[in-house]
Design an enzyme around this catalytic site. Structure first.
Site, short mmCIF file in Angstrom:
data_model
loop_
_atom_site.label_atom_id
_atom_site.label_comp_id
_atom_site.label_asym_id
_atom_site.label_seq_id
_atom_site.Cartn_x
_atom_site.Cartn_y
_atom_site.Cartn_z
N THR A 77 0.86 -1.19 0.00
CA THR A 77 0.00 0.00 0.00
C THR A 77 0.89 1.24 0.00
OG1 THR A 77 -1.67 -1.21 1.20
CG2 THR A 77 -1.83 1.19 1.27
N ASN A 130 -9.58 1.81 2.24
CA ASN A 130 -9.32 1.56 3.67
C ASN A 130 -9.82 2.71 4.54
OD1 ASN A 130 -8.31 -0.95 3.34
ND2 ASN A 130 -6.23 -0.51 4.02
N ALA A 156 -20.02 -1.91 16.31
CA ALA A 156 -19.38 -1.01 17.28
C ALA A 156 -18.41 -1.82 18.13
CB ALA A 156 -20.44 -0.36 18.15
N GLY A 176 -7.88 -1.16 14.77
CA GLY A 176 -6.42 -1.20 14.94
C GLY A 176 -5.85 -2.03 13.80
N CYS A 195 -3.05 -2.13 9.08
CA CYS A 195 -3.45 -1.36 7.90
C CYS A 195 -4.22 -0.07 8.20
CB CYS A 195 -4.27 -2.25 6.96
SG CYS A 195 -3.25 -3.51 6.18
N LYS A 233 -2.38 3.01 9.93
CA LYS A 233 -1.31 3.60 9.12
C LYS A 233 -1.86 4.16 7.79
CE LYS A 233 0.80 -0.11 6.41
NZ LYS A 233 0.37 0.34 5.08
N ARG A 244 0.12 -5.89 15.48
CA ARG A 244 0.60 -4.55 15.11
C ARG A 244 -0.55 -3.54 15.28
NH1 ARG A 244 3.19 -5.78 9.30
NH2 ARG A 244 1.44 -7.21 9.22
#
Ligand code: NAD
Length: 431
Positions: free
Chosen positions: A122, A209, A253, A258, A261, A264, A328
């Site tokens: 990406t 995204n 919800a 997180g 992907c 960032k 991550r």
């Protein structure tokens, strides 16, 4: 076709294994020698459903090999995918040094045979131009190549299936040869293909995204209104999602998004927009809502326990989503940091992510299962909706805990079922 994959992580390894499964000859490269040594022994460096059998099947058939030598792949392949990481810098800008480094190394290996270099990572708009420039600067004058963009939309946890059955395939090209090569490569996959210029393909990935993250932040914002009014977010999402123009997906919800992907890519898109002279205030708010949502989980724990210092919190789930070992930018890690700062004792359990989590989470007790984590706890927080957590025996858990209190940060349980068993239950936008 002869394919080289540079960067054999979550995306590269899955891409390589799947292209091999489709009958191509694939060389997967990684500069992490330990990763390559492990793959050569048939040991997967990551957990991903169906990955191991796909890799082993294709290695056995002689269609998939692993090396840390980029030259082997550059020489033998006519299509080369760059799938290295593009991590965020502190200002949100993606760090493209791995992409640049690989482009330079590839250029030095090129001979006179045609190569198609495809950005799979990406990357921001105009990266294709920079890759082409780098290749031109470093390759011999006789080298013949094209650059293309082919962003990846697979999801960890269902990566193999997503790769083989995507909603769409995006191909960004500037030449007929590049277009024909990629159309031929993807022929066995039955999915709509959108062919566009490289810049549009690059934007499609960041825009997609960012839109998905927006949908989650939107429903999280609504969940806060439900919290304040006593409405039920699950019913609200159901009612909204039945509208085909909206759709039910990504309206769950929870504790916020997180993973490797969304955080960032949203930060990168804000930065990319800024560089073009557009202040993407809308997306900044999406990010802010997400940060606020993590704090909301902490607040729910605090509201149920009063003082957190010395209290024991059982965190169920560390992976940023189920069916992966990836932690991550997982929200669980941020929550645990916040809880530790308040002096709470933390017990954790995750079915697959514990090994990776041990490298970054210090001062927490890792447990062998959810029951052990719950022992003597004052609060259980569910941070990942692993299927096994929906089947927990809460009668048994009630006997183990110090206080029967569940913060369901993924809305996994029916509030009434836990309340009937004598638990204090708090969900996200439902109670
Ligand atoms: P990753 O960190 O798991 O894998 C990257 C790999 O590249 C690592 O194994 C690293 O050792 C290797 N590498 C770095 N420099 C190298 C070099 N010079 N030569 C050879 N190998 C090198 O990252 P990932 O999750 O696979 O993501 C890769 C890219 O794909 C990112 O841009 C990411 O945003 C994008 N993407 C990821 C996902 C996902 O779900 N993980 C989905 C779609 C797109």
């Amino acid at each position: 076709m002869k394919i080289g994959i540079i960067g054999s992580g979550y995306v590269g390894l899955v891409t390589g294994a799947c292209f091999a499964d489709l009958g191509n000859d694939v060389i997967c490269v990684d500069n992490d020698k330990a990763k390559i040594a492990s793959l050569k022994k048939g040991v997967m460096p990551i957990f991903e459903p169906a990955l191991e059998e796909t890799v082993l099947r294709n290695v056995k058939a002689g269609r998939l090999i692993f090396t840390s030598d980029i030259k082997t792949a550059a020489m033998a392949s006519s299509i080369i995918f760059i799938s290295v990481a593009t991590p965020p810098k502190s200002n949100g800008e993606p760090d493209l040094s791995q992409v640049e480094n690989v482009s330079r190394q590839l250029a030095l290996c090129f001979d006179a045979s045609y190569k198609l270099v495809v950005e799979k990572s990406t990357v921001p708009i105009r990266t294709g131009e920079w890759i082409e420039h780098t290749l031109k600067v470093h390759a011999k004058k006789t080298a013949r190549f094209d650059v293309a963009s082919n962003p990846e939309f697979l999801r960890e946890g269902s990566a193999i299936n997503d790769f083989m059955h995507p909603d769409r395939i995006v191909i960004g090209v500037e030449s007929k040869k590049a277009k024909d090569t990629l159309l031929e490569l993807y022929k066995p996959i039955k999915a709509p293909i959108i062919v566009t210029d490289i810049k549009s393909a690059e934007i499609i990935k960041h825009a997609s995204n960012s839109y998905l993250a927006t949908k989650i932040s939107f429903i999280n914002a609504i969940s806060n209104i439900c919290d304040k009014t006593g409405a039920d977010i699950v019913k609200v999402a159901e009612g909204m999602g039945m509208d085909k123009r909206i759709g039910r997906a990504f309206l769950n919800a929870g504790a916020g998004w997180g993973g490797s992907c969304f955080p960032k890519d949203v930060a990168a898109f804000i930065h990319i927009a800024e560089k073009t002279g557009y202040d993407f205030k809308f997306l900044k708010e999406v990010l802010r809502i997400n940060e606020e949502q993590k704090k909301n989980v902490l607040e729910k724990i605090r509201n149920g326990l009063w003082i957190l210092k010395g209290k024991t919190i059982a965190v169920l789930g560390l992976a940023f989503k189920p069916n992966t070992d990836d932690i991550r930018s997982a929200v669980s890690v941020d929550l645990i940091d916040m809880l530790k700062k308040e002096g709470a004792n933390i017990r954790v359990y995750d079915p697959k992510a514990a090994a990776k989590a041990k490298t970054i989470l210090k001062g927490v007790v890792f447990c062998k299962d959810a029951y052990e984590a719950a022992r003597n706890s004052d609060c259980i927080v569910v941070m990942t909706e692993w299927p096994e957590f929906s089947e927990l025996d809460f009668n048994r858990i009630k006997k183990l805990v110090r206080q029967p209190f569940v913060v369901d940060a993924r809305n996994l349980y029916e509030p009434q079922s836990l309340k009937k068993l004598g638990f204090k239950y708090v969900g996200m936008g439902r109670r």
